[in-house]
Design a protein around this motif. Structure first.
Motif, PDB file in Angstrom:
ATOM      1  N   PHE A  42       0.796  -1.226   0.000  1.00 47.99           N
ATOM      2  CA  PHE A  42       0.000   0.000   0.000  1.00 47.99           C
ATOM      3  C   PHE A  42       0.835   1.285   0.000  1.00 47.99           C
ATOM      4  CE2 PHE A  42      -2.529  -3.329   2.126  1.00 47.99           C
ATOM      5  CZ  PHE A  42      -3.606  -3.368   1.255  1.00 47.99           C
ATOM      6  N   ASN A  43       2.149   1.158  -0.016  1.00 51.18           N
ATOM      7  CA  ASN A  43       3.025   2.329  -0.091  1.00 51.18           C
ATOM      8  C   ASN A  43       2.700   3.347   1.003  1.00 51.18           C
ATOM      9  OD1 ASN A  43       5.151   3.838  -1.188  1.00 51.18           O
ATOM     10  ND2 ASN A  43       3.757   5.050  -2.452  1.00 51.18           N
ATOM     11  N   THR A  44       2.459   2.842   2.211  1.00 51.11           N
ATOM     12  CA  THR A  44       2.141   3.695   3.359  1.00 51.11           C
ATOM     13  C   THR A  44       3.120   3.397   4.490  1.00 51.11           C
ATOM     14  OG1 THR A  44      -0.210   3.821   2.817  1.00 51.11           O
ATOM     15  CG2 THR A  44       0.404   4.273   5.098  1.00 51.11           C
ATOM     16  N   GLU A  45       3.737   4.433   5.005  1.00 51.28           N
ATOM     17  CA  GLU A  45       4.668   4.260   6.116  1.00 51.28           C
ATOM     18  C   GLU A  45       3.895   4.070   7.420  1.00 51.28           C
ATOM     19  OE1 GLU A  45       8.109   6.728   8.611  1.00 51.28           O
ATOM     20  OE2 GLU A  45       7.172   7.625   6.828  1.00 51.28           O
ATOM     21  N   ILE A  46       4.313   3.095   8.219  1.00 48.32           N
ATOM     22  CA  ILE A  46       3.747   2.878   9.549  1.00 48.32           C
ATOM     23  C   ILE A  46       4.736   3.390  10.581  1.00 48.32           C
ATOM     24  CG2 ILE A  46       2.945   1.195  11.243  1.00 48.32           C
ATOM     25  CD1 ILE A  46       1.070   1.499   8.891  1.00 48.32           C
ATOM     26  N   ARG A  47       4.300   4.350  11.382  1.00 50.96           N
ATOM     27  CA  ARG A  47       5.118   4.841  12.482  1.00 50.96           C
ATOM     28  C   ARG A  47       4.624   4.167  13.756  1.00 50.96           C
ATOM     29  NH1 ARG A  47       6.004  11.297  11.095  1.00 50.96           N
ATOM     30  NH2 ARG A  47       7.070  10.934   9.105  1.00 50.96           N
ATOM     31  N   LEU A  48       5.420   3.246  14.233  1.00 49.36           N
ATOM     32  CA  LEU A  48       5.001   2.361  15.313  1.00 49.36           C
ATOM     33  C   LEU A  48       5.534   2.849  16.654  1.00 49.36           C
ATOM     34  CD1 LEU A  48       3.521  -0.351  15.828  1.00 49.36           C
ATOM     35  CD2 LEU A  48       5.733  -1.479  15.531  1.00 49.36           C
ATOM     36  N   SER A  49       4.648   2.913  17.643  1.00 48.09           N
ATOM     37  CA  SER A  49       5.053   3.184  19.023  1.00 48.09           C
ATOM     38  C   SER A  49       4.524   2.056  19.889  1.00 48.09           C
ATOM     39  CB  SER A  49       4.519   4.532  19.509  1.00 48.09           C
ATOM     40  OG  SER A  49       3.102   4.563  19.465  1.00 48.09           O
ATOM     41  N   THR A  50       5.169   1.834  21.028  1.00 49.19           N
ATOM     42  CA  THR A  50       4.788   0.705  21.874  1.00 49.19           C
ATOM     43  C   THR A  50       4.262   1.172  23.225  1.00 49.19           C
ATOM     44  OG1 THR A  50       7.048   0.475  22.721  1.00 49.19           O
ATOM     45  CG2 THR A  50       6.462  -0.829  20.791  1.00 49.19           C
ATOM     46  N   ALA A  51       3.148   0.591  23.614  1.00 42.41           N
ATOM     47  CA  ALA A  51       2.532   0.851  24.918  1.00 42.41           C
ATOM     48  C   ALA A  51       1.425  -0.174  25.111  1.00 42.41           C
ATOM     49  CB  ALA A  51       1.969   2.262  25.007  1.00 42.41           C
ATOM     50  N   GLY A  52       1.044  -0.404  26.367  1.00 46.99           N
ATOM     51  CA  GLY A  52      -0.048  -1.307  26.652  1.00 46.99           C
ATOM     52  C   GLY A  52      -1.134  -0.614  27.449  1.00 46.99           C
ATOM     53  N   GLY A  53      -2.279  -1.258  27.568  1.00 40.08           N
ATOM     54  CA  GLY A  53      -3.363  -0.705  28.373  1.00 40.08           C
ATOM     55  C   GLY A  53      -4.080   0.447  27.706  1.00 40.08           C
ATOM     56  N   ASN A  54      -4.705   1.274  28.557  1.00 43.10           N
ATOM     57  CA  ASN A  54      -5.533   2.365  28.054  1.00 43.10           C
ATOM     58  C   ASN A  54      -4.707   3.357  27.264  1.00 43.10           C
ATOM     59  OD1 ASN A  54      -7.931   3.692  27.646  1.00 43.10           O
ATOM     60  ND2 ASN A  54      -8.498   3.693  29.817  1.00 43.10           N
ATOM     61  N   VAL A  55      -5.367   4.079  26.359  1.00 51.33           N
ATOM     62  CA  VAL A  55      -4.649   4.986  25.475  1.00 51.33           C
ATOM     63  C   VAL A  55      -5.554   6.157  25.119  1.00 51.33           C
ATOM     64  CG1 VAL A  55      -5.401   3.676  23.429  1.00 51.33           C
ATOM     65  CG2 VAL A  55      -3.384   5.144  23.274  1.00 51.33           C
ATOM     66  N   ASP A  56      -4.969   7.335  24.978  1.00 52.10           N
ATOM     67  CA  ASP A  56      -5.665   8.519  24.484  1.00 52.10           C
ATOM     68  C   ASP A  56      -5.145   8.783  23.080  1.00 52.10           C
ATOM     69  OD1 ASP A  56      -6.585  11.094  23.849  1.00 52.10           O
ATOM     70  OD2 ASP A  56      -6.540  11.740  25.948  1.00 52.10           O
ATOM     71  N   LEU A  57      -5.894   8.337  22.085  1.00 55.06           N
ATOM     72  CA  LEU A  57      -5.427   8.412  20.704  1.00 55.06           C
ATOM     73  C   LEU A  57      -5.163   9.845  20.275  1.00 55.06           C
ATOM     74  CD1 LEU A  57      -7.835   5.813  19.011  1.00 55.06           C
ATOM     75  CD2 LEU A  57      -5.456   5.467  19.677  1.00 55.06           C
ATOM     76  N   ALA A  58      -6.066  10.755  20.650  1.00 57.36           N
ATOM     77  CA  ALA A  58      -5.952  12.133  20.191  1.00 57.36           C
ATOM     78  C   ALA A  58      -4.718  12.824  20.747  1.00 57.36           C
ATOM     79  CB  ALA A  58      -7.213  12.915  20.561  1.00 57.36           C
ATOM     80  N   SER A  59      -4.540  12.767  22.063  1.00 59.01           N
ATOM     81  CA  SER A  59      -3.422  13.479  22.677  1.00 59.01           C
ATOM     82  C   SER A  59      -2.086  12.862  22.301  1.00 59.01           C
ATOM     83  CB  SER A  59      -3.572  13.500  24.198  1.00 59.01           C
ATOM     84  OG  SER A  59      -3.483  12.188  24.727  1.00 59.01           O
ATOM     85  N   ALA A  60      -2.084  11.554  21.985  1.00 55.79           N
ATOM     86  CA  ALA A  60      -0.846  10.883  21.586  1.00 55.79           C
ATOM     87  C   ALA A  60      -0.586  11.002  20.090  1.00 55.79           C
ATOM     88  CB  ALA A  60      -0.899   9.415  21.985  1.00 55.79           C
ATOM     89  N   GLY A  61      -1.517  11.615  19.353  1.00 52.09           N
ATOM     90  CA  GLY A  61      -1.340  11.769  17.911  1.00 52.09           C
ATOM     91  C   GLY A  61      -1.373  10.455  17.164  1.00 52.09           C
ATOM     92  N   LEU A  62      -2.219   9.525  17.629  1.00 53.18           N
ATOM     93  CA  LEU A  62      -2.265   8.180  17.057  1.00 53.18           C
ATOM     94  C   LEU A  62      -3.467   7.987  16.149  1.00 53.18           C
ATOM     95  CD1 LEU A  62      -1.421   6.179  20.300  1.00 53.18           C
ATOM     96  CD2 LEU A  62       0.091   6.484  18.327  1.00 53.18           C
ATOM     97  N   SER A  63      -3.284   7.164  15.136  1.00 52.72           N
ATOM     98  CA  SER A  63      -4.398   6.772  14.275  1.00 52.72           C
ATOM     99  C   SER A  63      -5.194   5.640  14.916  1.00 52.72           C
ATOM    100  CB  SER A  63      -3.872   6.298  12.913  1.00 52.72           C
ATOM    101  OG  SER A  63      -3.000   7.232  12.337  1.00 52.72           O
ATOM    102  N   MET A  64      -4.471   4.652  15.449  1.00 54.01           N
ATOM    103  CA  MET A  64      -5.103   3.453  16.003  1.00 54.01           C
ATOM    104  C   MET A  64      -4.205   2.847  17.066  1.00 54.01           C
ATOM    105  SD  MET A  64      -6.103   1.606  12.410  1.00 54.01           S
ATOM    106  CE  MET A  64      -6.685   2.581  11.023  1.00 54.01           C
TER     107      MET A  64
END
Length: 293
Positions: A115-137
């Protein structure tokens, strides 16, 4: 919109224990925070906070407003993230650390090539705030309460079972009673849960070895230091390579792997990743007829 900055400051205060803490987060003075809250209360003709001891607590009206400002600024943050992704053609994905290293990373090249799309991967477990962390999923094991504002895409059951190296299995003469049980600080009840669900007698006393992270526990099993209760996606490649065996097979842990997304229509790149991930997880169910050679 009038007083947008005041609404932003209010939203920060609503998620802080005091005006001082909010001021520190915003890098402004305590007086500036007080002034903006007073301006907003005057504009709305409503009292938004009440002081209780050293804390500033939301009034009923303040709590109602906070529920809306939180959503509004989350949506705004999501929009900024999406604009950045459009420009950079990337997706920011959070994944549990061991799942990232043992399963996702070896497979990401396949997605990026297709798909010619770069994945920027970060690691964490448990609850997450997608918006404040700037995450897609975020890819998670569903062992916590998920934010009700998120979409939950089911990826499948988690299967678990004791795994160990073929060499160690020979050392203990194929008898779990002689094994050293490897524990992880991040999954403290893994052995107790497995013995109960599999209806297998626990060795008493049993030899124990503990590690701070699940990743190290799996590596210790590969290195013949004992046996660990492995989650199938995390050890499936090592089983296929013959570095680990699972003499007792696998059972469902009662947990599932899920993908968390923001509550909006997914863009094309996000949809491509969701479909690809669901397909990859479809290969993560063990062969129930598996028996080590």
């Amino acid at each position: 919109m009038r007083h947008l900055n005041a609404f932003y400051i209010f939203n920060t205060v609503a998620h802080s224990s005091s005006y001082s803490q909010a001021a520190s987060r915003l890098n402004i003075t305590h007086g500036a925070v007080s002034k903006q809250i007073a301006t907003l209360e005057d504009y709305l003709q409503q009292k938004l906070f009440v002081k209780r001891g050293r804390k500033m607590c939301l009034t009923k009206e303040g709590a109602i407003l906070a529920s809306y400002t939180n959503q509004a600024f989350d949506y705004l943050s999501s929009a900024v993230t999406r604009l950045e992704q459009e420009k950079q053609q990337c997706l920011n994905i959070s994944c549990e650390p061991t799942l990232s290293m043992r399963w996702l990373m070896p497979r990401l090249t396949d997605f990026q090539d297709k798909f010619n799309t770069e994945i920027r991967l970060s690691t964490a477990g448990g609850n997450v705030d997608l918006a404040s962390a700037g995450l897609s999923m975020a890819i998670r094991r569903n062992d916590f309460t998920v934010n009700s504002n998120y979409n939950i895409i089911d990826l499948g059951d988690e299967w678990v079972g004791p795994v160990l190296s073929p060499e160690y299995w020979r050392q203990i003469e194929g008898n779990l009673m002689y094994a050293t049980l490897i524990h992880s600080d991040t999954r403290l009840n893994a052995w107790a849960d497995w013995f109960r669900e599999a209806d297998v007698a626990r060795p008493t006393p049993s030899k124990q070895r503990s590690f701070g992270h699940f990743y190290f526990s799996i590596q210790a099993a590969i290195d013949s230091l004992g046996t660990v209760v492995g989650s199938y996606p995390l050890i499936m490649d090592e089983v296929k390579r013959g570095n680990l065996i699972a003499p007792y097979g696998f059972i469902k842990s009662g947990y599932r792997y899920v993908l968390l997304t923001k509550n909006h229509c997914l863009e094309e790149r996000e949809t491509q990743f969701v479909n690809w991930l669901v397909e990859q997880f479809s290969f993560c169910s063990p062969d129930l007829n598996y028996r080590p050679a």
